[in-house]
Design a protein around this motif. Structure first.
Motif, PDB file in Angstrom:
ATOM      1  N   LYS A   1      -1.150   5.720  -6.221  1.00 51.44           N
ATOM      2  CA  LYS A   1      -0.915   4.313  -5.909  1.00 51.44           C
ATOM      3  C   LYS A   1      -0.294   4.202  -4.524  1.00 51.44           C
ATOM      4  O   LYS A   1       0.660   4.907  -4.209  1.00 51.44           O
ATOM      5  CB  LYS A   1       0.000   3.690  -6.960  1.00 51.44           C
ATOM      6  CG  LYS A   1       0.352   2.235  -6.722  1.00 51.44           C
ATOM      7  CD  LYS A   1       1.073   1.643  -7.922  1.00 51.44           C
ATOM      8  CE  LYS A   1       2.372   2.346  -8.249  1.00 51.44           C
ATOM      9  NZ  LYS A   1       3.093   1.727  -9.376  1.00 51.44           N
ATOM     10  N   VAL A   2      -0.830   3.311  -3.693  1.00 52.96           N
ATOM     11  CA  VAL A   2      -0.323   3.096  -2.339  1.00 52.96           C
ATOM     12  C   VAL A   2       0.752   2.016  -2.379  1.00 52.96           C
ATOM     13  O   VAL A   2       0.517   0.904  -2.872  1.00 52.96           O
ATOM     14  CB  VAL A   2      -1.457   2.679  -1.382  1.00 52.96           C
ATOM     15  CG1 VAL A   2      -0.900   2.326   0.001  1.00 52.96           C
ATOM     16  CG2 VAL A   2      -2.497   3.793  -1.276  1.00 52.96           C
ATOM     17  N   VAL A   3       1.931   2.334  -1.862  1.00 54.27           N
ATOM     18  CA  VAL A   3       3.048   1.387  -1.785  1.00 54.27           C
ATOM     19  C   VAL A   3       3.300   1.079  -0.326  1.00 54.27           C
ATOM     20  O   VAL A   3       3.548   1.991   0.476  1.00 54.27           O
ATOM     21  CB  VAL A   3       4.318   1.970  -2.432  1.00 54.27           C
ATOM     22  CG1 VAL A   3       5.478   0.986  -2.317  1.00 54.27           C
ATOM     23  CG2 VAL A   3       4.058   2.330  -3.886  1.00 54.27           C
ATOM     24  N   ALA A   4       3.219  -0.193   0.039  1.00 51.76           N
ATOM     25  CA  ALA A   4       3.337  -0.587   1.448  1.00 51.76           C
ATOM     26  C   ALA A   4       3.550  -2.089   1.515  1.00 51.76           C
ATOM     27  O   ALA A   4       3.628  -2.762   0.478  1.00 51.76           O
ATOM     28  CB  ALA A   4       2.080  -0.180   2.210  1.00 51.76           C
ATOM     29  N   ASN A   5       3.626  -2.610   2.746  1.00 48.92           N
ATOM     30  CA  ASN A   5       3.733  -4.058   2.887  1.00 48.92           C
ATOM     31  C   ASN A   5       2.461  -4.735   2.358  1.00 48.92           C
ATOM     32  O   ASN A   5       1.454  -4.073   2.061  1.00 48.92           O
ATOM     33  CB  ASN A   5       4.041  -4.453   4.336  1.00 48.92           C
ATOM     34  CG  ASN A   5       2.899  -4.165   5.297  1.00 48.92           C
ATOM     35  OD1 ASN A   5       1.728  -4.183   4.940  1.00 48.92           O
ATOM     36  ND2 ASN A   5       3.236  -3.888   6.551  1.00 48.92           N
ATOM     37  N   ALA A   6       2.505  -6.033   2.226  1.00 47.46           N
ATOM     38  CA  ALA A   6       1.404  -6.758   1.579  1.00 47.46           C
ATOM     39  C   ALA A   6       0.079  -6.574   2.314  1.00 47.46           C
ATOM     40  O   ALA A   6      -0.973  -6.413   1.677  1.00 47.46           O
ATOM     41  CB  ALA A   6       1.757  -8.238   1.496  1.00 47.46           C
ATOM     42  N   GLU A   7       0.125  -6.567   3.634  1.00 46.68           N
ATOM     43  CA  GLU A   7      -1.115  -6.447   4.404  1.00 46.68           C
ATOM     44  C   GLU A   7      -1.774  -5.081   4.192  1.00 46.68           C
ATOM     45  O   GLU A   7      -2.997  -4.977   4.000  1.00 46.68           O
ATOM     46  CB  GLU A   7      -0.829  -6.674   5.885  1.00 46.68           C
ATOM     47  CG  GLU A   7      -0.510  -8.104   6.267  1.00 46.68           C
ATOM     48  CD  GLU A   7       0.945  -8.505   5.977  1.00 46.68           C
ATOM     49  OE1 GLU A   7       1.281  -9.682   6.212  1.00 46.68           O
ATOM     50  OE2 GLU A   7       1.732  -7.649   5.512  1.00 46.68           O
TER      51      GLU A   7
ATOM     52  N   GLN B   1     -10.365  -1.231  -0.481  1.00 43.97           N
ATOM     53  CA  GLN B   1     -11.121   0.012  -0.349  1.00 43.97           C
ATOM     54  C   GLN B   1     -11.155   0.808  -1.651  1.00 43.97           C
ATOM     55  O   GLN B   1     -11.532   1.983  -1.665  1.00 43.97           O
ATOM     56  CB  GLN B   1     -10.544   0.852   0.781  1.00 43.97           C
ATOM     57  CG  GLN B   1     -10.653   0.133   2.130  1.00 43.97           C
ATOM     58  CD  GLN B   1     -10.269   1.016   3.285  1.00 43.97           C
ATOM     59  OE1 GLN B   1     -10.959   1.981   3.601  1.00 43.97           O
ATOM     60  NE2 GLN B   1      -9.167   0.693   3.926  1.00 43.97           N
ATOM     61  N   GLY B   2     -10.773   0.143  -2.734  1.00 44.41           N
ATOM     62  CA  GLY B   2     -10.974   0.713  -4.049  1.00 44.41           C
ATOM     63  C   GLY B   2      -9.870   1.610  -4.550  1.00 44.41           C
ATOM     64  O   GLY B   2     -10.103   2.392  -5.488  1.00 44.41           O
ATOM     65  N   VAL B   3      -8.667   1.520  -3.972  1.00 39.37           N
ATOM     66  CA  VAL B   3      -7.565   2.344  -4.472  1.00 39.37           C
ATOM     67  C   VAL B   3      -6.458   1.439  -5.015  1.00 39.37           C
ATOM     68  O   VAL B   3      -6.331   0.273  -4.633  1.00 39.37           O
ATOM     69  CB  VAL B   3      -7.006   3.283  -3.379  1.00 39.37           C
ATOM     70  CG1 VAL B   3      -8.121   4.154  -2.819  1.00 39.37           C
ATOM     71  CG2 VAL B   3      -6.326   2.509  -2.262  1.00 39.37           C
ATOM     72  N   LYS B   4      -5.668   1.992  -5.907  1.00 35.58           N
ATOM     73  CA  LYS B   4      -4.557   1.239  -6.478  1.00 35.58           C
ATOM     74  C   LYS B   4      -3.491   1.016  -5.417  1.00 35.58           C
ATOM     75  O   LYS B   4      -3.242   1.885  -4.583  1.00 35.58           O
ATOM     76  CB  LYS B   4      -3.951   2.005  -7.650  1.00 35.58           C
ATOM     77  CG  LYS B   4      -4.859   2.152  -8.845  1.00 35.58           C
ATOM     78  CD  LYS B   4      -4.164   2.878  -9.982  1.00 35.58           C
ATOM     79  CE  LYS B   4      -3.905   4.340  -9.646  1.00 35.58           C
ATOM     80  NZ  LYS B   4      -3.339   5.085 -10.807  1.00 35.58           N
ATOM     81  N   SER B   5      -2.856  -0.136  -5.451  1.00 33.35           N
ATOM     82  CA  SER B   5      -1.789  -0.399  -4.488  1.00 33.35           C
ATOM     83  C   SER B   5      -0.732  -1.295  -5.102  1.00 33.35           C
ATOM     84  O   SER B   5      -0.972  -1.973  -6.104  1.00 33.35           O
ATOM     85  CB  SER B   5      -2.352  -1.040  -3.218  1.00 33.35           C
ATOM     86  OG  SER B   5      -2.825  -2.350  -3.480  1.00 33.35           O
ATOM     87  N   HIS B   6       0.431  -1.277  -4.486  1.00 29.58           N
ATOM     88  CA  HIS B   6       1.541  -2.126  -4.906  1.00 29.58           C
ATOM     89  C   HIS B   6       2.168  -2.724  -3.650  1.00 29.58           C
ATOM     90  O   HIS B   6       2.734  -1.986  -2.833  1.00 29.58           O
ATOM     91  CB  HIS B   6       2.589  -1.333  -5.674  1.00 29.58           C
ATOM     92  CG  HIS B   6       3.744  -2.171  -6.131  1.00 29.58           C
ATOM     93  ND1 HIS B   6       3.782  -2.791  -7.372  1.00 29.58           N
ATOM     94  CD2 HIS B   6       4.895  -2.519  -5.506  1.00 29.58           C
ATOM     95  CE1 HIS B   6       4.916  -3.454  -7.481  1.00 29.58           C
ATOM     96  NE2 HIS B   6       5.608  -3.317  -6.363  1.00 29.58           N
ATOM     97  N   PRO B   7       2.081  -4.038  -3.454  1.00 23.03           N
ATOM     98  CA  PRO B   7       2.664  -4.654  -2.260  1.00 23.03           C
ATOM     99  C   PRO B   7       4.150  -4.898  -2.406  1.00 23.03           C
ATOM    100  O   PRO B   7       4.626  -5.359  -3.449  1.00 23.03           O
ATOM    101  CB  PRO B   7       1.901  -5.985  -2.151  1.00 23.03           C
ATOM    102  CG  PRO B   7       1.590  -6.331  -3.575  1.00 23.03           C
ATOM    103  CD  PRO B   7       1.362  -5.019  -4.288  1.00 23.03           C
ATOM    104  N   GLN B   8       4.894  -4.571  -1.362  1.00 15.80           N
ATOM    105  CA  GLN B   8       6.304  -4.922  -1.253  1.00 15.80           C
ATOM    106  C   GLN B   8       6.537  -5.463   0.157  1.00 15.80           C
ATOM    107  O   GLN B   8       5.604  -5.540   0.959  1.00 15.80           O
ATOM    108  CB  GLN B   8       7.201  -3.709  -1.518  1.00 15.80           C
ATOM    109  CG  GLN B   8       7.103  -3.174  -2.941  1.00 15.80           C
ATOM    110  CD  GLN B   8       8.055  -2.027  -3.244  1.00 15.80           C
ATOM    111  OE1 GLN B   8       7.752  -1.198  -4.085  1.00 15.80           O
ATOM    112  NE2 GLN B   8       9.198  -1.979  -2.582  1.00 15.80           N
ATOM    113  N   ASN B   9       7.763  -5.840   0.441  1.00 21.63           N
ATOM    114  CA  ASN B   9       8.067  -6.270   1.795  1.00 21.63           C
ATOM    115  C   ASN B   9       9.549  -6.086   2.066  1.00 21.63           C
ATOM    116  O   ASN B   9      10.318  -5.703   1.187  1.00 21.63           O
ATOM    117  CB  ASN B   9       7.618  -7.716   2.052  1.00 21.63           C
ATOM    118  CG  ASN B   9       6.895  -7.844   3.376  1.00 21.63           C
ATOM    119  OD1 ASN B   9       7.328  -7.275   4.378  1.00 21.63           O
ATOM    120  ND2 ASN B   9       5.787  -8.583   3.392  1.00 21.63           N
ATOM    121  N   SER B  10       9.947  -6.338   3.297  1.00 21.61           N
ATOM    122  CA  SER B  10      11.301  -6.027   3.756  1.00 21.61           C
ATOM    123  C   SER B  10      12.359  -6.589   2.825  1.00 21.61           C
ATOM    124  O   SER B  10      12.371  -7.786   2.530  1.00 21.61           O
ATOM    125  CB  SER B  10      11.511  -6.590   5.166  1.00 21.61           C
ATOM    126  OG  SER B  10      10.593  -6.033   6.063  1.00 21.61           O
ATOM    127  N   GLY B  11      13.249  -5.720   2.355  1.00 18.54           N
ATOM    128  CA  GLY B  11      14.323  -6.122   1.468  1.00 18.54           C
ATOM    129  C   GLY B  11      13.977  -6.072   0.001  1.00 18.54           C
ATOM    130  O   GLY B  11      14.871  -6.121  -0.846  1.00 18.54           O
TER     131      GLY B  11
END
Length: 227
Positions: free
Chosen positions: A69-75, A83-93
């Motif tokens: 799972k990719v963890v990164a900012n929303a963009e 691109q077909g991979v799992k992700s979890h959006p987070q952001n500053s704070g």
């Protein structure tokens, strides 16, 4: 409870927390210091500090192969999901419990765009907290900023800081960052990959030993440390 990590070159690290595997900024293809190839990496989580090519690197190929799972900012998270991979959006704070580790995103002072030039959201660092409250600060690409002191007030066991200058903090500012954060250990990154970010890491480590209470951990690419 245990933490170990391996430097893969540049700002890329593998990290194991209580047997669970995390990958940070996996720039391997095209990285002259890369210790391994993308097909040799395993991960449950991939943390991306920002969208520059020398940090996003081989994320998609690794995530597709491993199911990480990719963890990164929303963009960046939205880009990964398309691109077909799992992700979890987070952001500053913002923070989230990912099961075996809590991940909070911090601010970072830098820029962020994808290799094609499109906007990559705000750059970030990460504070990782294990179940037994060991705390890791991965600064990402950043300038020195005074709020690093607030990050340190939570208690940081290990800080990963860029020291290469030109694009990020250099050795002097990274030394000041250590004084603000007050970690037990500090690991340099984002240096000596290319000519523009070549620095005297041994000299910097000596200053850390002489001027702070932190212990520097200098690794060769492929080198590991167990805490």
């Amino acid at each position: 409870m245990s933490i170990s990590f391996t430097w893969l070159g540049h700002s890329a690290f593998t990290m194991e927390i209580d047997g669970h595997k995390i990958l940070l900024d996996p720039f391997l293809t095209g990285n002259p210091l890369a210790a391994i190839t993308p097909d040799q990496v395993d991960a449950e989580l991939i943390l991306l500090s920002h969208a520059h090519g020398d940090h996003v690197g081989d994320t998609i190929a690794i995530a597709r192969r491993t199911g990480a799972k990719v963890v990164a900012n929303a963009e960046i998270a939205n880009w990964a999901q398309k691109q077909g991979v799992k992700s979890h959006p987070q952001n500053s704070g913002g923070g989230w419990d990912h099961g075996f580790v809590h991940v909070k995103q911090t601010i970072a002072f830098h820029s962020s765009s994808f290799p094609d030039g499109t906007y990559g959201g705000q750059p970030n660092g990460f504070v990782l907290t294990s179940k037994n409250r060991q705390r890791i600060y991965f600064a990402g690409d950043t300038a020195l900023f005074s709020d690093m002191q607030l990050i340190g007030e939570a208690g940081v066991d290990i800080a990963f800081l860029p020291i290469g200058d030109n694009f990020t903090m250099g050795p002097d500012d990274a030394l000041q960052a250590v004084k603000l954060i007050r970690p037990k250990y500090v690991v340099p990154m984002h240096y000596n990959t290319f000519e523009l970010i070549t620095v005297d890491v041994a000299g910097w480590a000596n200053r850390i030993n002489n001027e702070t209470g932190a212990q520097p951990i200098i690794l060769d690419p492929g080198g590991s440390y167990h805490l």
